[in-house]
Design a protein around this motif. Structure first.
Motif, PDB file in Angstrom:
ATOM      1  N   SER B  59       0.865  -1.163   0.000  1.00 28.21           N
ATOM      2  CA  SER B  59       0.000   0.000   0.000  1.00 28.21           C
ATOM      3  C   SER B  59       0.905   1.216   0.000  1.00 28.21           C
ATOM      4  CB  SER B  59      -0.903  -0.001   1.232  1.00 28.21           C
ATOM      5  OG  SER B  59      -1.234   1.327   1.572  1.00 28.21           O
ATOM      6  N   ARG B  61       0.291   4.231   0.464  1.00 28.57           N
ATOM      7  CA  ARG B  61       0.016   5.156   1.570  1.00 28.57           C
ATOM      8  C   ARG B  61       0.694   4.668   2.846  1.00 28.57           C
ATOM      9  NH1 ARG B  61      -6.193   5.809   1.012  1.00 28.57           N
ATOM     10  NH2 ARG B  61      -6.131   6.419  -1.172  1.00 28.57           N
ATOM     11  N   MET B  64       4.416   5.131   2.665  1.00 26.54           N
ATOM     12  CA  MET B  64       4.685   6.552   2.878  1.00 26.54           C
ATOM     13  C   MET B  64       4.759   6.838   4.377  1.00 26.54           C
ATOM     14  SD  MET B  64       5.070   9.072   0.877  1.00 26.54           S
ATOM     15  CE  MET B  64       4.726  10.799   1.006  1.00 26.54           C
ATOM     16  N   VAL B  65       3.735   6.372   5.077  1.00 24.54           N
ATOM     17  CA  VAL B  65       3.651   6.677   6.507  1.00 24.54           C
ATOM     18  C   VAL B  65       4.777   5.986   7.279  1.00 24.54           C
ATOM     19  CG1 VAL B  65       2.233   6.379   8.568  1.00 24.54           C
ATOM     20  CG2 VAL B  65       1.183   7.093   6.417  1.00 24.54           C
TER      21      VAL B  65
END
Lengths: 677, 277, 213
Positions: B59, B61, B64-65
């Motif tokens: 994922s 996202r 990224m986190v």
């Protein structure tokens, strides 16, 4: 040597009866017990007639699986030795408040030096190298490592190092300098005994073994992969193996050079690190940590690989963020060479240098943190089975994250100005090495044991072992963090500060729990061997695994795979199983089996290590004729090896077929069973 | 000797950074540990309510986190490290009241020698300083490496033969503190703990006067006796004959301290330290 | 087809990386051996770099003893360098001779390589012996310590190389140009050339930089 050497001095060098510590009951008794055990085992082997079996199937074996098992066995035995040292130290610090305790300084100082040396070089290293040896060729789908005979040489040289360290128990003494033997304390003027020589020569010899293993595994991963095993399809453990062995190849020569310099100082009066004639001790600090910091990652990267395999298998999911993990692994591999100065912030290097190395050390925490999160998200949406390997992995994540926190803390130079060399630091590196490397070693041991031996380990005793070790770890090392915050420094043989005492007592109690944990694991092995028929793994895939090592039988045949596996994606074996289920079983008729050539057994490694032992012992005791004998012997061994005419033997196709059919039948049962579920 | 009970500005700043860094990291670490335990518990195989998502393997996202969280933490802490390293450089001045006191510390096998060149006195294993004044400490070693450390005053530093390191400290409150060597240096290492007496600025000159009256003299000869391996249980004091003694040691005009006396050339010589005890 | 040889497509590419070029399988033995030896040579160069680093740190620590410019003899060093560079050429010739299975040229080229190596070692040994005789042995100062170990480490490698060279000649004599002998010959050639490269470093860092000052 004296100007007119006597006959004794020529024949025996520095060795005489005073080398046997008759006045020190503890090492003598310990050494005596070890000697008795060894003699007992040898006698049993000879009397029972197991010697030919041992010689042909194990000692001269060049099979990567056998060598891997022997590495792990060596590591396990040494774990008991290093663990005994740890128990003795914890007891000493618990009772040596305003007293001398029961260990005089010259003995206590040997114990903590030996503990560190043994745990790093002869427990952690052989354990991870053993796991890599055992598993990586199977995961890559190949028949052996790149250089099978050298692999055996590497193992036996490591064993030589371990033997020499333990010999120092009964003949002479071990170093009293700490596990890195900082000069000038380790120079001849301040350590005139043979202790430092034992230390340096055992590490030189085992270091050659490690370098050989490193070259071997780098070449294996880069050049020997089965069809379709592209880099980005390799299991995570292979990636971490690659990174770790690249570090070995790049870092171990630094250790070799540094120890060579120290030995030149001690034997030939050179001035690399002496106080006199312009020697420079800070150069030793820089060199040894330029090896020493990558060494930490040599150990912990394969550990990360083990967790990646275990978490993904037991969550029944592919590893989350595989490419991110690869990137993180290689980032750690590179950055680990740029942080060594954080081991001596307090040497007065200046604020710019300190700050830059401090920040570099923190940066390495980023990819490490990413790994933790990726394991976390591998568990997310999984179906987690809490078998023992998975317990170790979850226990690791919780423990290691605290070790990471304190690690980043001591990377902040002003904080390190108060914590350097303290018990806080001791707690920190045990936090990452036990919580990181040792837990992984145990997880990997439980996870791949069925693959190596064909039966599973007893789950109940395994869990008992885990819980005692896990709780024992926290009870032992959290007090050391606190003692460090109370200003306690490491390597104190005795102390008069009342506020440290209670924490030493708690830590000693924790050590008791850890000991029970280890004993539970020993029991686990005994119980499992007894119940091996009930625990038998007939399918070769006891955990519903995902990578190729589970695609062959347990234990695998000597040739690993009857056919070169053809890989089309990640999690090769998982995909294969699903495909087989969908297709309602393949038609197995008509596979054309072919002859397989395998490398022949060779005593080269063992003989070479024998001469290395002779030479190392002779060098330690300055017995020069024996040094020459050992050197000539080792060279002759290689020439004889180079002269052999046949280094491979052929397993006929019919035999391959017979062995493979058995496995296919078992597997067919497994798949049809799974299909009915 | 509690690090969190600082008695001077350096230790106070060190421990503030220490505590702040811990809390910055705990803000990330505690939720993560909680998430590990929660995920492990909720997604256990026997929990039929948990949704099995074998295809949740990537994922953007989430990636990224998970890269951003540790990266941001490290950027924050990197700032702390950069500023802290510069402000708390051991050689940086620590302004105090009154005139600074110059102290020259020499680590011997196995005791600490403190030379007060301006006061022409020297002490062993006992450091007396006035409260509130800047302490300019120069350090060297007679033989092997040691680390000079007074936990409640902060910032430790190495001592090395043939080299001089610098450390500036200040003690704010009168009282008794303890210092130690924080780098293993041989058999007598645990006995290298020393007293630190922080006295009032008015009492300090009195102490100097009293000490200077002693009969014992520290010169090259008595220093060479002192640097023999051995443990010092008492707290001897000396008049200093030559204020340049420290320089003679640091520049190796006085050769490095001898190691253990060799009793036999066998593998296990009996060390002087063991016998001295 | 067997199970191990077949794979499904359903879960083969969970990250949608797409079809990369398929890895063709394990490399042939010759490639594997040479590759492994390259990795070893790299690690050897790392070890040398430590001695180079030590030399750089200690070069000014003469402790009242001689400086480099006072003890280096450029003429000898020039002869040493020429010997070693020429020997690399003849070693290359030996490699070619082995590839075309020409025993005579192989022995000849190897013998010349050996002689050149021995001349190099003799000159170096004499340089060391002279220095020790003048009281400038490695114990004299940290600079001489670093000098002797760096140059001596290279000299030890050349000695090992000569031993290996003789073993190679004996192997070809006894076994002929077998595949495994040729693989070893290739490794030997790599080793010998690597020593040359390291000598260029020693020559520049020690003798050129140190001699001029």
């Amino acid at each position: 040597m004296p100007a007119v050497p006597t006959v004794e001095a020529t024949m025996l060098g520095k060795l005489d009866w005073s080398a046997i510590p008759l006045d020190q009951p503890i090492p003598l008794a310990a050494g005596g017990v070890v000697l008795l055990v060894i003699l007992g085992v040898l006698a049993w082997v000879v009397v029972k007639g197991h010697l030919p079996y041992l010689w042909h199937e194990w000692i001269t074996s060049v099979d990567h699986k056998r060598i891997g098992v022997m590495y792990i066995l060596l590591a396990s035995v040494m774990l008991l030795r290093g663990g005994s040292d740890a128990i003795m130290m914890r007891i000493q610090q618990a009772i040596a408040y305003q007293s001398q305790g029961y260990l005089p300084p010259e003995h206590y100082n040997q114990i903590f030096s030996a503990h560190g040396t043994i745990m790093i070089f002869f427990v952690a290293m052989p354990f991870v190298i053993g796991l890599m040896n055992l598993v990586v060729p199977l995961q890559l789908g190949v028949r052996d490592v790149a250089f099978p005979t050298l692999n055996s040489v590497g193992f036996w040289l490591t064993a030589t190092g371990a033997l020499l360290v333990n010999l120092s128990l009964v003949i002479g003494e071990f170093a009293r300098t700490g596990w890195l033997a900082f000069p000038p304390l380790s120079e001849l003027s301040y350590s005139p005994g043979v202790g430092v020589d034992y230390y340096a020569w055992s590490l030189q010899i085992s270091g050659v073994g490690t370098l050989v293993a490193g070259i071997n595994l780098v070449t294996t991963v880069l050049k020997l992969r089965t069809k379709g095993m592209n880099y980005l399809r390799m299991p995570m453990f292979c990636w971490t193996t690659l990174a770790s062995n690249l570090l070995i190849v790049a870092a171990f020569p630094i250790l070799t050079a540094t120890l060579a310099m120290l030995l030149l100082d001690r034997y030939l009066g050179f001035h690399f690190f002496t106080n006199e004639a312009g020697g420079n001790v800070m150069m030793f600090m820089n060199l040894i940590w330029a090896w020493g910091h990558p060494e930490v990652y040599i150990l912990v990267l394969p550990a990360f690989g083990v967790y990646s395999e275990v978490v993904s298998t037991f969550s029944s999911k592919p590893l989350f963020g595989y490419r991110s993990m690869v990137l993180a692994t290689m980032a750690i591999c590179i950055i680990s060479f740029m942080v060594w100065l954080h081991h001596f912030f307090t040497m007065g290097a200046g604020p710019d240098v300190n700050a830059i190395f401090g920040i570099a050390s923190m940066i390495i925490a980023v990819p490490t943190g990413v790994k933790i999160y990726n394991w976390l998200f591998t568990m997310y949406g999984g179906r987690i089975r809490f078998a023992t390997p998975m317990l170790w992995s979850v226990g690791f994540m919780v423990t290691f994250i605290i070790g990471g926190l304190t690690g980043v803390l001591v990377a902040v130079p002003p904080a390190d100005f108060m914590l350097h060399n303290s018990m806080f630091l001791v707690a920190h590196f045990h936090n990452v090495i036990i919580g990181g490397v040792l837990f992984a070693a145990f997880a990997g041991f439980e996870y791949w044991f069925p693959k190596a031996f064909g039966f599973r380990l007893d789950e109940r005793w395994g869990k008992v072992g885990f819980w005692f070790t896990f709780v024992g770890f926290w009870v032992t090392f959290m007090p050391l963090y606190i003692a460090g915050m109370l200003g306690m420094t490491r390597r104190m043989q005795h102390y008069d500060v009342a506020e440290w005492r209670p924490w030493m007592l708690v830590a000693a109690f924790g050590m008791l729990l850890l000991t029970i944990g280890v004993l539970a694991q020993v029991t686990q092995i005994v119980v499992s061997i007894r119940n091996r028929e009930a625990l038998r793994d007939r399918t070769g895939d006891p955990w519903d695994g995902r990578s190729l090592e589970w695609a062959t039988s347990s234990p695998p045949p000597v040739f690993n795979f009857a056919f070169d596996p053809d890989v089309r994606g990640e999690d090769a074996y998982w995909a294969l199983k699903h495909h087989a289920k969908q297709q309602q079983l393949e038609d197995h008729s008509g596979p054309e089996y072919q002859d397989i050539e395998m490398p022949k057994n060779s005593p080269t490694g063992f003989v070479c290590a024998f001469f290395a032992t002779v030479m190392g012992f002779a060098l330690i005791w300055h017995i020069w004729w024996m040094v020459i004998l050992g050197g000539v012997g080792a060279f002759a061994t290689f020439v004889v090896f180079a002269w052999r005419d046949h280094d491979e033997y052929v397993i006929p196709a019919a035999e391959v077929e017979r062995i493979d059919r058995i496995n296919i039948e078992e597997r067919r049962n497994l798949v049809s069973l799974a299909g009915t579920l | 000797m509690n690090l969190l009970d600082p008695q001077g500005p350096v230790a106070a700043a060190n421990s503030t950074i220490l505590v702040d860094s811990v809390f910055i990291m705990l803000a990330i670490v505690v939720p993560t540990i909680f998430a590990i335990l929660a995920f492990a518990f909720w997604f256990r195989a026997s929990n039929t309510k948990a949704r099995y998502r074998p295809d949740f393997v990537y994922s953007g996202r989430v990636e990224m986190v998970v890269w951003a969280i540790p990266a941001l933490t490290v950027i924050l802490l990197g700032g702390v490290a950069w500023i802290g390293s510069h402000q708390l450089d051991p050689a940086a001045p620590v302004p105090g009241t009154g005139s600074p006191v110059r102290i020259q510390a020499v680590s011997l096998d196995w005791k600490w020698l403190f030379i007060y060149p301006d006061q022409r006195i020297a002490t062993v294993n006992s450091l007396t300083v006035p409260a509130g004044a800047e302490l300019n400490i120069q350090l060297t070693s007679s033989s092997v490496m040691n680390v000079f450390f007074i936990p409640q005053l902060g910032s430790m530093i190495y001592t090395m033969n043939g080299m001089v390191t610098k450390l500036n400290l200040r003690a704010d409150n009168q009282g008794k503190l303890q210092g130690l060597s924080a780098h293993f240096s041989g058999d007598g290492f645990p006995d290298m703990m020393f007293d630190v007496n922080v006295v009032s600025p008015l009492a300090f000159p009195d102490w100097v006067t009293t000490t200077a009256k002693t009969d014992a003299v520290l010169n090259e000869d008595s220093y060479k006796k002192l640097m023999q391996q051995g443990i010092e249980k008492g707290r001897p004091t000396y008049r200093l004959e030559d204020p340049r003694l420290f320089d003679l040691i640091a520049t190796q005009h006085i050769p490095p301290g001898p190691g253990p006396e060799l009793v036999s050339d066998a593998g296990r010589p009996h060390s002087g330290g063991h016998d001295a005890r | 087809m067997t199970m191990t040889a077949t794979l499904g497509h359903a879960h083969a590419d969970p990250h949608h990386i797409g079809r990369a070029t398929e890895h063709p399988g394990p490399a042939p033995k010759r490639i594997v051996t040479a590759y492994g030896f390259w990795v070893f040579l790299l690690s050897d160069i790392v070890m040398f770099s430590c001695f180079f680093a030590a030399y750089a740190v200690l070069v000014d620590q003469t402790a009242g003893g001689p400086k480099g410019s006072e003890i280096f003899e450029q003429r000898n060093v020039a002869i040493e360098t020429v010997c070693l560079l020429l020997s690399s050429f003849t070693c290359g010739m030996a490699g070619i001779a082995a590839d075309v299975r020409n025993r005579l040229w192989f022995y000849l080229a190897m013998a010349v390589t050996c002689v050149l190596g021995l001349i190099f070692l003799a000159i170096e040994f004499k340089e060391f012996a002279d220095l020790v005789a003048r009281g400038y042995g490695p114990s004299r100062s940290a600079f001489l310590t670093a000098f002797f170990s760096l140059v001596g480490c290279h000299g030890l490698h050349v000695s090992a190389g000569v031993l290996w060279l003789l073993t190679m000649m004996a192997q070809v004599f006894a076994k002929g140009f077998r595949a495994d002998v040729l693989r070893r010959m290739m490794c030997f050639a790599l080793f010998w050339h690597a020593l040359d490269i390291i000598w260029v470093g020693v020559f520049s860092v020690v003798y050129l930089l140190g001699g001029g000052a």
